[in-house]
Design an enzyme around this catalytic site. Structure first.
Site, PDB file in Angstrom:
ATOM      1  N   ASP A 249      -3.420   1.325   7.092  1.00  0.00           N
ATOM      2  CA  ASP A 249      -2.533   1.004   5.966  1.00  0.00           C
ATOM      3  C   ASP A 249      -2.144  -0.472   5.925  1.00  0.00           C
ATOM      4  OD1 ASP A 249      -2.586   3.697   5.253  1.00  0.00           O
ATOM      5  OD2 ASP A 249      -0.895   4.169   6.577  1.00  0.00           O
TER       6      ASP A 249
ATOM      7  N   GLU B  68      -0.865  -1.186  -5.160  1.00  0.00           N
ATOM      8  CA  GLU B  68      -2.092  -0.476  -5.486  1.00  0.00           C
ATOM      9  C   GLU B  68      -1.851   0.433  -6.681  1.00  0.00           C
ATOM     10  OE1 GLU B  68      -1.766   3.008  -2.097  1.00  0.00           O
ATOM     11  OE2 GLU B  68      -3.696   2.550  -2.994  1.00  0.00           O
TER      12      GLU B  68
ATOM     13  N   CYS C 265     -12.713 -10.224   7.998  1.00  0.00           N
ATOM     14  CA  CYS C 265     -13.968 -10.872   7.621  1.00  0.00           C
ATOM     15  C   CYS C 265     -14.346 -10.628   6.169  1.00  0.00           C
ATOM     16  CB  CYS C 265     -15.106 -10.408   8.543  1.00  0.00           C
ATOM     17  SG  CYS C 265     -15.567  -8.686   8.274  1.00  0.00           S
TER      18      CYS C 265
ATOM     19  N   CYS D 290     -17.015  -6.894  12.870  1.00  0.00           N
ATOM     20  CA  CYS D 290     -16.662  -8.250  13.307  1.00  0.00           C
ATOM     21  C   CYS D 290     -15.765  -8.226  14.539  1.00  0.00           C
ATOM     22  CB  CYS D 290     -15.970  -9.021  12.188  1.00  0.00           C
ATOM     23  SG  CYS D 290     -14.262  -8.492  11.895  1.00  0.00           S
TER      24      CYS D 290
ATOM     25  N   ASP E 194       0.864  -1.171   0.000  1.00  0.00           N
ATOM     26  CA  ASP E 194       0.000   0.000   0.000  1.00  0.00           C
ATOM     27  C   ASP E 194       0.901   1.220   0.000  1.00  0.00           C
ATOM     28  OD1 ASP E 194      -2.686   1.280   0.460  1.00  0.00           O
ATOM     29  OD2 ASP E 194      -1.652   1.986   2.260  1.00  0.00           O
TER      30      ASP E 194
HETATM   31 ZN   LIG Z   1     -14.377  -7.485   9.809  1.00  0.00          ZN
END
Ligand SMILES: [Zn+2]
Length: 362
Positions: free
Chosen positions: A350, A269, A325, A343, A181
């Site tokens: 980052d 990216e 998740c 979650c 990133d």
């Molecule tokens: Zn999550």
């Protein structure tokens, strides 16, 4: 391992003139030195006294002031070429060295790289005494430039053959994968497939240089137009800029090389700078951190070392997705550095993004 790369040179008329003159000087000195060697042989045959030492290019500089204008390494290499020709002759593998003719001999000169005196920047190659010359680099290379030979064809076309020292362990495949990133606070944030994350700082050196540059800029603006002091200040500023550019390049080269060395698959990216440039405060730092150049280097080095570079789709929401998740949350403002997903996973903005990029490697 030394490898040669030949490219077409596109000098300006003034540069072309200088190249022709340097080629001429190299040939001139070769012939002068050969003349001297022959004279020494004659003297030895006549048998009067001890052999004197052969002349060097420096011996001729006082007599022929135009030699001082030429790249002195070109002259030194002309001598080395002659030495090599004599070595061959004495070893019985070559004839007696012959004089170089303007028409029959290959028109060329060789010069050496001394700490960056020969280097490539922005589609140009820098040569000692001449500066940056445009050239067509159809095939980039990696390694340390040892020397360069400039040659001219009969039709007046110029070529450069660059001799590069390349280490040999470069094709070794590795298993690691990494997601990168690109950031503002840090230059790059990376996570590899062992889930080791790393934040790469913008080089401190660069920041220091930039402060000095700002000072030089202010000093320049205080000087009167056309004054001598202004010219001096302008030169200081130009030198500062050059230094920063070199430091930045150096930083990017080392980092991209390390990443390519360590990883087989690299996900980076895609630059959102166009969109970010609309924010003026950010624009300066983005220009400074040189993302574009970094991705370009990753790309050609990956090609060269047999790695796979994956550029994430610009719309891939690496920052918004929870890497635990997989849920895509809302957009996060620039100042949100950490966040907690529904979650329960708590994320560094980052590092989370780099993990999401890493996922694209599979
Ligand atoms: Zn999550």
């Amino acid at each position: 391992m030394l490898k040669g790369y030949t490219y077409r040179l596109h000098p300006t008329p003034a540069q072309a003139e200088f190249l022709v003159r340097t080629i001429g000087c190299a040939r001139f000195i070769y012939n002068k030195l050969l003349e001297d060697r022959i004279a020494i042989r004659e003297e030895a045959k006549a048998g009067n006294g001890t052999r004197r030492k052969p002349a060097t290019p420096a011996s001729y500089k006082p007599l022929f002031p135009f030699l001082a204008e030429a790249d002195s390494l070109a002259l030194a290499n002309a001598k080395l070429n002659l030495d090599a020709a004599f070595a061959k002759f004495f070893a019985g593998t070559g004839g007696f060295p012959v004089f170089k003719s303007k028409r029959r001999s290959r028109a060329s000169y060789t010069t050496n790289n001394q700490h960056g005196t020969i280097r490539i920047e922005d589609g140009k190659v820098r040569l000692p005494k001449i500066g940056f010359v445009k050239f067509t680099q159809h095939r980039p290379f990696e390694g340390i430039i040892k020397s360069a030979t400039v040659s001219m064809t009969r039709t007046g076309k110029f070529f450069i053959s660059i001799l590069v020292n390349q280490d040999e362990e470069k094709w070794i495949p590795v298993k690691s994968k990494v997601g990168i990133d690109l950031g503002l606070e840090h230059f790059a944030i990376m996570t590899n497939d062992e889930m080791v994350s790393e934040k790469i700082d913008n080089p401190r050196l660069l920041r220091k240089s930039e402060e000095k540059t700002k000072k030089a800029q202010r000093a320049l603006s205080r000087k009167m137009t056309g004054s001598r002091n202004r010219e001096k200040a302008r030169l200081i500023l130009a030198k500062r800029h050059e230094k920063i550019a070199n430091q930045r390049k150096d930083f990017l080269h080392k980092l991209s090389r390390r990443i390519v060395d360590e990883n087989q698959v690299i996900v980076v990216e895609t630059l959102k700078s166009k969109h970010m440039m609309q924010n003026h405060k950010l624009a300066k730092s983005i220009g400074d951190v040189s993302w574009y150049e970094f991705v370009r280097q990753l790309e050609y080095k990956s090609n060269f070392y047999g790695r796979t570079l994956i550029k994430a789709d610009p719309w891939y929401a690496s920052t918004q997705i929870c890497s635990s998740c997989g849920e895509k949350g809302q957009k996060k403002a620039m100042d949100v550095r950490e966040w907690t997903c529904a979650c329960g996973a708590h994320h560094d903005r980052d590092i989370n993004a780099s993990i999401n990029l890493l996922r694209l490697a599979n």
